[in-house]
Design an enzyme around this catalytic site. Structure first.
Site, short mmCIF file in Angstrom:
data_model
loop_
_atom_site.label_atom_id
_atom_site.label_comp_id
_atom_site.label_asym_id
_atom_site.label_seq_id
_atom_site.Cartn_x
_atom_site.Cartn_y
_atom_site.Cartn_z
CE1 TYR A 195 66.87 22.91 11.89
CE2 TYR A 195 68.52 21.24 11.36
CZ TYR A 195 67.21 21.59 11.64
OH TYR A 195 66.23 20.62 11.64
CD GLU A 196 70.89 30.19 7.07
OE1 GLU A 196 70.43 31.34 7.18
OE2 GLU A 196 71.25 29.70 5.98
#
Length: 305
Positions: free
Chosen positions: A154-155
């Site tokens: 996840y970014e």
């Protein structure tokens, strides 16, 4: 007097044992090579990628995302769907490459940067429902594809670090406890919001995380060897006790390039007994160049000294 001598001796022995345990806990050199695959739909197959029989090789399917699959994807609170190139990376192809190569394992990565021309956000409505849905949906996918592990990439976040830590930490813990996966990794990079979320996860659930796929290619293009070594030291300190892997990006758009000193840095880390593995983003881009640097990476990792 005899009691005092005994007590002091006991303290010394405890200190020695504690010191030895801390030495043993420090990760050492590894022959682990990992490569993300399938996100860019470049028709790359597992069999296209060169695999050195003397390394431990992980393919990481990219990505499974907890969004629906309509024209306008929206978060579905832990209900994961497949967003990688399933035509070329199918369950039968996973089984085939693992049968052909005993040193190959296959994982899937969660999240990624984008979905349907927008960012892929982490935004659960509740920890309990997200974990329940994620365990159920991912168990189904992992068993369907005969996978071995998961990676957390996840970014972008619309949830606070503690919520992220609990959701991901409980997910990894449950999948391991249920025997669904045998390893887990995280893929942070040097951004304040990103690091705040991953470090919160690391502080509470680091003991469940086997590898840190740190995105060193997210640093500026043209990074020097000395800068790279400094970045590695900094991130190893933040993820203290973790197996921090070094990395490059196939298209050369960031970080220390393989043509510009990456392998010099790797050789130095290996000399220092700190080369815990190498990973690449991604096979999709490397295909056009014939996987030259994948071959070089694995050759370096395979050398035993």
């Amino acid at each position: 007097m005899e009691f005092s001598v005994f007590f002091i001796t006991l303290l010394i022995l405890q200190a020695i044992f504690s010191f030895q345990a801390s030495i043993q806990a420090v990760p050492a050199n590894s022959n682990l090579f990992r490569e993300y695959i399938g996100a860019e739909f470049n028709n790359v197959r597992f069999t296209d990628v060169p695999i050195n029989s003397n390394v431990e090789f992980h393919f990481i399917l990219s990505f499974a995302i907890d969004y629906d699959t309509s024209d306008s994807p929206s978060p579905t609170n832990g209900k994961f769907n497949i967003f990688w190139d399933t035509d070329n990376l199918s369950p039968s192809q996973v089984s085939s490459i693992k049968n052909q190569r005993s040193n190959v394992k296959v994982a899937l990565s969660l999240g990624g940067d984008s979905v349907a021309n927008g960012h892929a956000y982490f935004n659960p409505s509740s920890v309990k429902s997200w974990v329940s849905n994620a365990v159920s949906s991912l168990t189904r996918i992992i068993k369907q594809y005969n996978l071995d592990g998961i990676d957390i990439d996840y970014e972008h976040f619309q949830a606070d670090p503690d919520t992220f830590a609990e959701c991901i930490g409980q997910l990894i813990t449950t999948l391991k406890r249920n025997g669904v996966i045998s390893f887990a990794s995280i893929a942070p990079f040097d951004d304040d919001q990103v690091q705040s979320h991953y470090l919160a996860l690391w502080r509470k659930y680091g003991h469940q995380i086997d590898y840190v796929n740190f995105q060193f290619y997210a640093y500026d293009q043209g990074t020097s060897v000395s800068q790279f070594m400094s970045y590695f030291k900094t991130q190893s300190s933040k993820y203290n006790g973790g197996k921090v892997l070094v990395s490059f990006i196939s298209d050369g758009s960031g970080g220390l390039s393989p043509s510009d000193g990456f392998f010099t840095a790797c050789s130095e880390l290996k000399r220092q007994n700190e080369l815990h593995g190498i990973f690449v983003w991604s096979a999709d881009d490397s295909k056009a160049g014939g996987f030259r640097y994948e071959k070089q990476s694995q050759a370096l990792l395979a050398i035993r000294h």
